[in-house]
Design a protein around this motif. Structure first.
Motif, short mmCIF file in Angstrom:
data_model
loop_
_atom_site.label_atom_id
_atom_site.label_comp_id
_atom_site.label_asym_id
_atom_site.label_seq_id
_atom_site.Cartn_x
_atom_site.Cartn_y
_atom_site.Cartn_z
N TRP A 84 23.67 -13.55 9.40
CA TRP A 84 23.17 -13.74 8.05
C TRP A 84 23.72 -15.04 7.49
CZ3 TRP A 84 27.21 -10.60 9.22
CH2 TRP A 84 28.39 -10.83 8.54
N GLU A 85 23.06 -15.47 6.45
CA GLU A 85 23.54 -16.63 5.70
C GLU A 85 23.17 -16.44 4.24
OE1 GLU A 85 20.82 -20.33 5.81
OE2 GLU A 85 20.51 -19.36 7.78
N VAL A 86 23.98 -17.00 3.36
CA VAL A 86 23.71 -16.94 1.92
C VAL A 86 23.17 -18.29 1.50
CG1 VAL A 86 24.72 -16.63 -0.36
CG2 VAL A 86 25.52 -15.23 1.56
N ARG A 87 22.02 -18.24 0.86
CA ARG A 87 21.40 -19.48 0.35
C ARG A 87 21.62 -19.54 -1.16
NH1 ARG A 87 15.73 -19.73 3.65
NH2 ARG A 87 16.68 -20.20 5.67
N LYS A 88 22.14 -20.66 -1.60
CA LYS A 88 22.41 -20.83 -3.03
C LYS A 88 21.30 -21.66 -3.64
CE LYS A 88 27.33 -20.59 -2.24
NZ LYS A 88 28.61 -21.26 -2.32
N ASN A 89 20.23 -20.97 -4.03
CA ASN A 89 19.11 -21.65 -4.69
C ASN A 89 19.44 -21.87 -6.16
OD1 ASN A 89 17.71 -21.42 -2.31
ND2 ASN A 89 16.66 -19.54 -2.91
N ILE A 90 18.75 -22.80 -6.77
CA ILE A 90 18.97 -23.09 -8.19
C ILE A 90 18.53 -21.89 -9.03
CG2 ILE A 90 18.26 -24.59 -10.11
CD1 ILE A 90 18.00 -26.84 -8.05
N VAL A 91 17.43 -21.25 -8.63
CA VAL A 91 16.90 -20.13 -9.41
C VAL A 91 17.78 -18.89 -9.22
CG1 VAL A 91 14.90 -18.64 -9.76
CG2 VAL A 91 14.57 -21.04 -9.20
N ALA A 92 17.97 -18.46 -7.95
CA ALA A 92 18.77 -17.26 -7.69
C ALA A 92 19.24 -17.31 -6.23
CB ALA A 92 17.94 -16.02 -7.92
N PRO A 93 20.48 -16.90 -5.98
CA PRO A 93 20.95 -16.88 -4.60
C PRO A 93 20.23 -15.77 -3.81
CG PRO A 93 22.59 -15.96 -6.07
CD PRO A 93 21.48 -16.47 -6.93
N SER A 94 20.16 -15.97 -2.50
CA SER A 94 19.54 -14.96 -1.66
C SER A 94 20.29 -14.88 -0.33
CB SER A 94 18.06 -15.28 -1.41
OG SER A 94 17.94 -16.49 -0.70
N CYS A 95 20.03 -13.82 0.38
CA CYS A 95 20.63 -13.61 1.70
C CYS A 95 19.51 -13.61 2.72
CB CYS A 95 21.37 -12.28 1.71
SG CYS A 95 22.05 -11.86 3.32
N VAL A 96 19.72 -14.35 3.79
CA VAL A 96 18.73 -14.37 4.88
C VAL A 96 19.35 -13.68 6.08
CG1 VAL A 96 17.33 -15.80 6.40
CG2 VAL A 96 17.73 -16.52 4.04
N LEU A 97 18.69 -12.59 6.54
CA LEU A 97 19.11 -11.87 7.73
C LEU A 97 18.31 -12.38 8.92
CD1 LEU A 97 19.12 -8.21 6.38
CD2 LEU A 97 21.10 -9.65 6.79
N LEU B 9 13.51 -12.28 14.06
CA LEU B 9 12.85 -11.98 12.80
C LEU B 9 13.79 -12.38 11.68
CD1 LEU B 9 10.47 -10.41 11.40
CD2 LEU B 9 11.91 -8.39 11.59
N ASN B 10 13.29 -13.10 10.69
CA ASN B 10 14.11 -13.52 9.55
C ASN B 10 13.62 -12.79 8.30
OD1 ASN B 10 15.58 -15.36 11.09
ND2 ASN B 10 14.02 -16.93 10.81
N VAL B 11 14.56 -12.23 7.54
CA VAL B 11 14.23 -11.52 6.31
C VAL B 11 15.08 -12.11 5.19
CG1 VAL B 11 14.23 -9.28 5.15
CG2 VAL B 11 13.78 -9.41 7.61
N GLU B 12 14.41 -12.57 4.15
CA GLU B 12 15.13 -13.12 2.99
C GLU B 12 15.12 -12.08 1.88
OE1 GLU B 12 15.33 -17.11 0.18
OE2 GLU B 12 13.90 -16.99 1.84
N MET B 13 16.31 -11.86 1.30
CA MET B 13 16.45 -10.82 0.28
C MET B 13 17.17 -11.38 -0.94
SD MET B 13 17.69 -7.77 2.77
CE MET B 13 17.11 -6.38 1.86
N SER B 14 16.71 -10.94 -2.09
CA SER B 14 17.41 -11.30 -3.33
C SER B 14 18.65 -10.42 -3.44
CB SER B 14 16.48 -11.07 -4.52
OG SER B 14 16.24 -9.68 -4.67
N ALA B 15 19.49 -10.73 -4.38
CA ALA B 15 20.71 -9.94 -4.59
C ALA B 15 20.36 -8.50 -4.93
CB ALA B 15 21.56 -10.57 -5.69
#
Length: 179
Positions: A128-141, A151-157
């Motif tokens: 996984w990795e945490v993406r720090k977007n300007i709008v809202a951070p998300s986690c990508v599995l 398979l990549n899944v992006e999830m909001s907090a």
């Protein structure tokens, strides 16, 4: 776990085999047929290999199928467990040869049986990795599965919190069942 001698009468046709190697080859052929449910003519193979008639080869196939199902799917992985699968009055030297052949191939057959099961995709690896977007951070599995590859899944907090709560409930249910 002993068995009825009638279930194993067909195995006595293996005494007509030209060599021990032939018996092991027959074991592997029947196990292969059993594990992948192909349309090979194993009964015909037995008939030609041992020079026996159709009824005898069908009886041999039936007896081998009973034996192999018992040892592959019942966890008979050592000498004593396999020996217990045979009737006590079964032909001693043939039993020893069959036990040796089964022990030599048991791990392969068990792995094949597991691989041939119909199941959901199995998780092989993840990161996984945490993406720090300007709008809202998300986690990508990043999920690697047995049949779909990556398979990549992006999830909001919020989605991640919901998923973690659900996984905690599943964990609690499983642990309550196992206690």
């Amino acid at each position: 776990m002993g068995s009825d001698l009638d279930d194993y009468d067909g195995l006595l046709h293996l005494l007509k085999a030209a060599s021990k190697k032939t018996v092991i080859e027959i074991l592997n052929k029947v196990a292969s047929q059993l594990l992948r449910s192909g349309d090979d003519d194993v009964v015909g193979f037995l008939r030609s290999c041992l020079d026996i008639d159709a009824d005898e080869s069908a009886a041999l196939f039936h007896s081998l199928t009973i034996l192999l199902r018992k040892v592959i799917y019942s966890g008979c992985a050592n000498y004593d467990a396999i020996n217990a699968a045979f009737p006590s009055e079964f032909h001693k030297s043939l039993k020893e040869l069959l036990i040796k052949g089964i022990l030599d191939n048991h791990n392969v057959w068990t792995s094949q049986a597991i691989d041939e099961q119909v199941s959901l995709p199995r998780l092989k690896d993840f990161s996984w990795e945490v993406r720090k977007n300007i709008v809202a951070p998300s986690c990508v599995l990043h999920l690697n599965t047995s049949d779909r590859g990556s398979l990549n899944v992006e999830m909001s907090a919020e989605s991640l919190d919901t998923m973690l709560d659900s996984l905690a409930k599943i964990r609690d249910q499983i642990s309550s069942v196992t206690q």
